[in-house]
Motif scaffolding. Structure first.
Motif, PDB file in Angstrom:
ATOM      1  N   ARG A  25       0.814  -1.144  -0.013  1.00  0.00           N
ATOM      2  CA  ARG A  25       0.017   0.156   0.057  1.00  0.00           C
ATOM      3  C   ARG A  25       0.732   1.164   0.026  1.00  0.00           C
ATOM      4  O   ARG A  25       1.190   1.802   0.973  1.00  0.00           O
ATOM      5  N   PRO A  26       1.488   1.650  -1.269  1.00  0.00           N
ATOM      6  CA  PRO A  26       2.505   2.725  -1.269  1.00  0.00           C
ATOM      7  C   PRO A  26       2.156   3.964  -0.531  1.00  0.00           C
ATOM      8  O   PRO A  26       2.942   4.764  -0.188  1.00  0.00           O
ATOM      9  N   ALA A  27       0.757   4.173  -0.568  1.00  0.00           N
ATOM     10  CA  ALA A  27       0.395   5.785   0.117  1.00  0.00           C
ATOM     11  C   ALA A  27       0.727   5.740   1.348  1.00  0.00           C
ATOM     12  O   ALA A  27       0.924   6.628   2.159  1.00  0.00           O
ATOM     13  N   ASP A  28       0.703   4.283   2.189  1.00  0.00           N
ATOM     14  CA  ASP A  28       0.835   4.359   3.704  1.00  0.00           C
ATOM     15  C   ASP A  28       2.737   4.217   3.623  1.00  0.00           C
ATOM     16  O   ASP A  28       3.232   4.222   4.609  1.00  0.00           O
ATOM     17  N   TYR A  29       3.058   3.051   2.796  1.00  0.00           N
ATOM     18  CA  TYR A  29       4.511   2.588   2.941  1.00  0.00           C
ATOM     19  C   TYR A  29       5.619   3.512   2.793  1.00  0.00           C
ATOM     20  O   TYR A  29       6.411   3.647   3.808  1.00  0.00           O
ATOM     21  N   PHE A  30       5.484   4.330   1.760  1.00  0.00           N
ATOM     22  CA  PHE A  30       6.711   5.339   1.271  1.00  0.00           C
ATOM     23  C   PHE A  30       6.284   6.740   2.255  1.00  0.00           C
ATOM     24  O   PHE A  30       5.292   7.157   1.642  1.00  0.00           O
ATOM     25  N   SER A  31       7.196   7.432   2.675  1.00  0.00           N
ATOM     26  CA  SER A  31       6.907   8.631   3.071  1.00  0.00           C
ATOM     27  C   SER A  31       7.672   9.503   1.970  1.00  0.00           C
ATOM     28  O   SER A  31       8.497   9.240   1.438  1.00  0.00           O
ATOM     29  N   ARG A  32       6.986  10.681   2.073  1.00  0.00           N
ATOM     30  CA  ARG A  32       7.482  11.821   1.072  1.00  0.00           C
ATOM     31  C   ARG A  32       8.804  12.423   1.637  1.00  0.00           C
ATOM     32  O   ARG A  32       9.475  13.438   0.980  1.00  0.00           O
TER      33      ARG A  32
END
Length: 339
Positions: free
Chosen positions: A283-290
């Motif tokens: 779930r990339p929206a949760d997984y990766f931080s900007r």
């Protein structure tokens, strides 16, 4: 300036560490992109580097005056951090716990941004025919993780403690990379091994998942971006551009995960279908931080280090380890002086 394809041979460079380098504001288009050599944990077997690879391939890095020439991978933990200090690299993404441990030991590094902020698909597995079915069956067993100071070591200790497993009766074994963990499991050198996608998906027919770390820790700052004092002093604008370009890579992965998986698979010689399945599971929206550092997720890392006896009871001067001024203003947050 043209740049070579970021394929496995260009990026591997040996088993080392993980730290990277660029950022948000664009430099003048007339300037030739500067070559950056970085390190990212578990590259290319895992997708921690996916936002950087996507940003490079879609031209976001070049727009910031950066050309990511190589990514050096590692088997995790302190190995990645040593690559930064000893390998002449610009920046790196490494396990947060390993970075904290290295800074406390005297290594001159600054945490400049967050990398991955959930456990994703990190889990512990046994053979399909194992009598071990759940986390409470692990008392008295040999359980693998990657390297001392790694995310896997801290998460293992925290999950077992959260589940009420008596860790004094567990044998913790630093087994190396994911492949080494699974090999030791297969040859009876371990009772329970660490793994994560894509290896989990590839081997799911012969493995049983004992537990996912996210069952006990849904938010956890797995990795951070770090840099040494020299590059922060002399190339701060370009480092900020790298961080900003990577953030655009995160946005691209969220918007079109299939395209991001195709790019990552092509560059790293990984199966794009498996890369896409991995992204779906993470779930990339949760997984990766900007880039924004979550204080609560960072506190869990410190707590895990104490549980694993990597840290003592003394407060950690975490505020002095962080310099998030390279992030966009909206991504900055207040980090406590001590944890």
């Amino acid at each position: 300036m043209t740049h070579p394809r970021l394929n496995r041979s260009a990026f591997m460079g040996g088993s080392a560490a993980t730290l990277a380098l660029l950022g948000a504001p664009r430099l003048t288009s007339a300037a030739a992109p500067e070559a950056y050599n970085i390190t990212i944990t578990h590259y290319p077997a895992q997708d921690y580097a996916l936002p950087v690879v996507v940003a490079q391939e879609l031209g976001y890095m070049a727009q910031g005056g950066i050309d990511v020439k190589s990514i050096i991978g590692s088997s995790g933990g302190g190995t990645t951090v040593r690559n930064i200090s000893q390998g002449g690299l610009h920046l790196g993404e490494a396990a947060t716990s390993a970075v904290i441990k290295a800074i406390l030991a005297g290594m001159e590094l600054k945490i400049i941004a967050a990398g991955v902020q959930t456990p994703g698909t990190i889990c512990w597995v046994v053979k399909k025919d194992s009598p071990i079915k759940g986390i409470h069956d692990l008392a008295g067993k040999r359980i693998g993780f990657t390297q001392p100071g790694s995310v896997s070591e801290s998460l293992l200790h925290m999950c077992l403690s959260a589940a009420g497993v008596d860790t004094s009766h567990v044998t913790f074994q630093a087994a190396g990379g994911i492949g080494e963990n699974l090999t030791l499991l297969d040859t009876n050198g371990l009772d329970c091994a660490f793994t994560v996608d894509p290896a989990l998906t590839r081997n799911q027919s012969k493995l049983h998942v004992v537990f996912y770390a996210r069952e006990y820790l849904p938010r956890y700052l797995q990795t951070v971006w770090v840099a040494g004092p020299a590059i922060l002093q002399h190339d701060k604008e370009r480092v900020a551009a790298f961080i900003g370009a990577r953030a655009r890579g995160v946005d691209a992965a969220i918007k079109d995960p299939r395209k991001a998986a195709d790019i990552f698979g092509k560059v790293t010689n990984n199966d794009p279908a498996i890369s896409y399945t991995t992204l779906e599971h993470e779930r990339p929206a949760d997984y990766f931080s900007r880039g924004q550092l979550d204080p609560k997720a960072l506190q869990l890392v410190v707590d895990g280090m104490r549980i694993g006896k990597i840290l003592g009871a003394d407060k950690v001067p975490i505020g002095g380890m962080v310099d998030d001024t390279l992030l966009a203003a909206a991504e900055r947050t207040t980090i406590p002086a001590q944890m």
